[in-house]
Scaffold this active site. Structure first.
Site, PDB file in Angstrom:
ATOM      1  N   GLN A 109     -72.646   4.110   3.562  1.00 37.80           N
ATOM      2  CA  GLN A 109     -71.507   3.487   4.224  1.00 37.80           C
ATOM      3  C   GLN A 109     -71.171   2.114   3.663  1.00 37.80           C
ATOM      4  OE1 GLN A 109     -72.660   3.447   8.350  1.00 37.80           O
ATOM      5  NE2 GLN A 109     -72.559   5.672   8.537  1.00 37.80           N
ATOM      6  N   HIS A 173     -74.852   1.766   8.539  1.00 34.38           N
ATOM      7  CA  HIS A 173     -74.628   0.739   9.557  1.00 34.38           C
ATOM      8  C   HIS A 173     -74.477  -0.674   8.984  1.00 34.38           C
ATOM      9  CE1 HIS A 173     -76.744   3.695  12.538  1.00 34.38           C
ATOM     10  NE2 HIS A 173     -75.686   4.214  11.925  1.00 34.38           N
ATOM     11  N   GLU A 267     -69.030   3.276  22.095  1.00 39.28           N
ATOM     12  CA  GLU A 267     -68.690   2.389  23.210  1.00 39.28           C
ATOM     13  C   GLU A 267     -67.530   1.472  22.880  1.00 39.28           C
ATOM     14  OE1 GLU A 267     -73.329   1.759  24.753  1.00 39.28           O
ATOM     15  OE2 GLU A 267     -72.165   0.042  23.986  1.00 39.28           O
ATOM     16  N   TYR A 277     -76.015  -6.377  24.365  1.00 40.76           N
ATOM     17  CA  TYR A 277     -75.389  -5.093  24.685  1.00 40.76           C
ATOM     18  C   TYR A 277     -76.372  -3.931  24.694  1.00 40.76           C
ATOM     19  CZ  TYR A 277     -71.244  -7.800  24.834  1.00 40.76           C
ATOM     20  OH  TYR A 277     -70.329  -8.753  25.225  1.00 40.76           O
ATOM     21  N   TYR A 288     -79.663  13.041  17.419  1.00 43.25           N
ATOM     22  CA  TYR A 288     -78.979  14.263  17.003  1.00 43.25           C
ATOM     23  C   TYR A 288     -79.777  15.525  17.280  1.00 43.25           C
ATOM     24  CZ  TYR A 288     -75.265  11.763  14.618  1.00 43.25           C
ATOM     25  OH  TYR A 288     -74.196  10.977  14.339  1.00 43.25           O
TER      26      TYR A 288
END
Length: 394
Positions: A109, A173, A267, A277, A288
């Site tokens: 990513q 991420h 979220e 959070y 998964y």
């Protein structure tokens, strides 16, 4: 300019991002059926997305493989970041690749991520961008924030304002989005880099955080962790997983983010100074493989989301519509879905999501959504380029 400013789950879920495959903890989509009753009274149940066939799209800029970020210069021309490491200036119907982009670490990513134009660009000429950078300690890369000016067909005065550390060769991420608030502070996100049990809950470490800086990269004196021993003082909030949408709510002045959670755990959060959070101590999602990450959905010490998606949509790009060109959308939110490949409308009543609609289905993996200075909604779609949202005529 970019404003600096959730169908109960299906039995079988696809991965939210192909780049995340083979990593348990990257889970972008899972189902939850056992949340305690009192928690459901605090955080609304997910709601199904209805189909709205009143919109279509039209190509504006083609040939961009992964248009990660979009923003606009005062002359109406467009800046586009391609994950491959290319910064593109689109003006008068022509694309120009800008040279002198810093070295980008491209893995999973990671790549060239968001781009944002300074609110006072006319006077200072600064553009900002986030990217996976190989600079610094360790092999691999990590999320960095840079700024530069545009000089002809190249970037000049390139500066690295913040670099998360240490580097890692993990491919997931990185985050990352950039937004300015009404006071001119710059916020950007960095995902937890796949180290969920290490980074997001530790303010002495980067990653899994929202950062707040002055526009020159210096740290505001009123940042919540200034003066805390060994803390990364640029941190504004923590306990995040992988925020890939961020906006300034023009009605409240708050910074809102959406973030990839595990399955059933995407979220929407309202960013507050010093708030935690909860990831991965609390989550509405699972791994998964169906195993739990935690039995906890909420705790008093953690900030609850205002909404979570079930099933997860793998959201990317986030916009608050102010344009009179779409009066029926005005005052509501738009988010792209990587997983289901549509543009989602989230109807707002204050800070509550009351309705979801799929505006353009099967458009492709929708990476960014931005309202341009012309009031038109622009979509960055992987494998296609930049499209504009059009209301169908009756």
């Amino acid at each position: 300019m970019k404003k600096s400013l959730l169908t109960i789950g299906i039995a079988t879920m696809l991965f939210a991002c192909a780049e995340d495959a083979k990593n348990k903890d990257k889970a972008e989509n899972e189902n939850i059926t056992d949340a305690p009753q009192q928690e459901q009274s605090k955080v609304p149940d997910p709601i199904p997305a209805e189909t709205n066939e009143n919109y279509t799209t039209e190509m504006v800029v083609d040939g961009i493989q992964i248009p990660w970020g979009i923003d606009f210069l005062p002359d109406g021309s467009m800046l586009i970041s391609d994950k491959s490491g290319e910064m593109i200036h689109f003006k008068d119907g022509k694309t120009q690749k800008l040279s002198n982009v810093p070295e980008v670490y491209i893995r999973g990513q990671g790549g060239l991520l968001d781009v944002a134009v300074h609110p006072d660009y006319k006077n200072n000429g600064w553009i900002y961008f986030t990217y996976a950078s190989p600079e610094g300690e360790g092999e691999g890369g990590n999320t960095a924030l840079g700024r530069a000016k545009i000089e002809g067909t190249k970037l000049s005065d390139v500066e690295v304002l913040y670099k998360a550390a240490p580097n890692t060769t993990r491919g997931q991420h990185f985050g990352s989005r950039i937004t300015f608030d009404k006071d001119g502070y710059l916020y950007f996100s960095a995902g937890e880099r796949g180290a969920r049990d290490v980074n997001p809950q530790d303010i002495t470490r980067d990653n899994g955080k929202i950062y707040r800086l002055n526009d020159d990269g210096s740290i505001p004196r009123d940042n919540p962790f200034v003066g805390k021993e060994n803390a990364k003082e640029a941190i504004y909030s923590y306990g995040h997983r992988n925020p890939q949408g961020m906006l300034l709510n023009p009605e409240t002045g708050e910074i809102w983010v959406h973030e990839h959670g595990p399955q059933g755990g995407d979220e929407i959060n309202i960013v507050k100074a010093g708030a935690n959070y909860g990831w991965p101590i609390v989550t509405y999602g699972e791994n998964y493989d169906g195993t739990p990450i935690t039995e906890e959905r909420t705790k008093p010490e953690f900030e609850d989301p205002i909404f979570y998606w079930l099933p997860s949509i793998a959201p990317s790009g986030f916009e608050y519509v102010t344009s009179d060109k779409y009066p029926e959308l005005k005052g509501n939110l738009l988010a792209g879905s990587l997983k289901f490949q549509y543009l989602e409308l989230l109807v707002l009543d204050g800070k509550k999501i009351t309705k979801r609609e799929k505006l353009v289905e099967n458009v492709g993996r929708l990476r960014d959504v931005v309202e341009g200075p012309d009031g038109i909604i622009y979509l960055g779609v992987e494998g296609k380029g930049i499209l504009k949202l059009i209301k169908k005529t009756e």
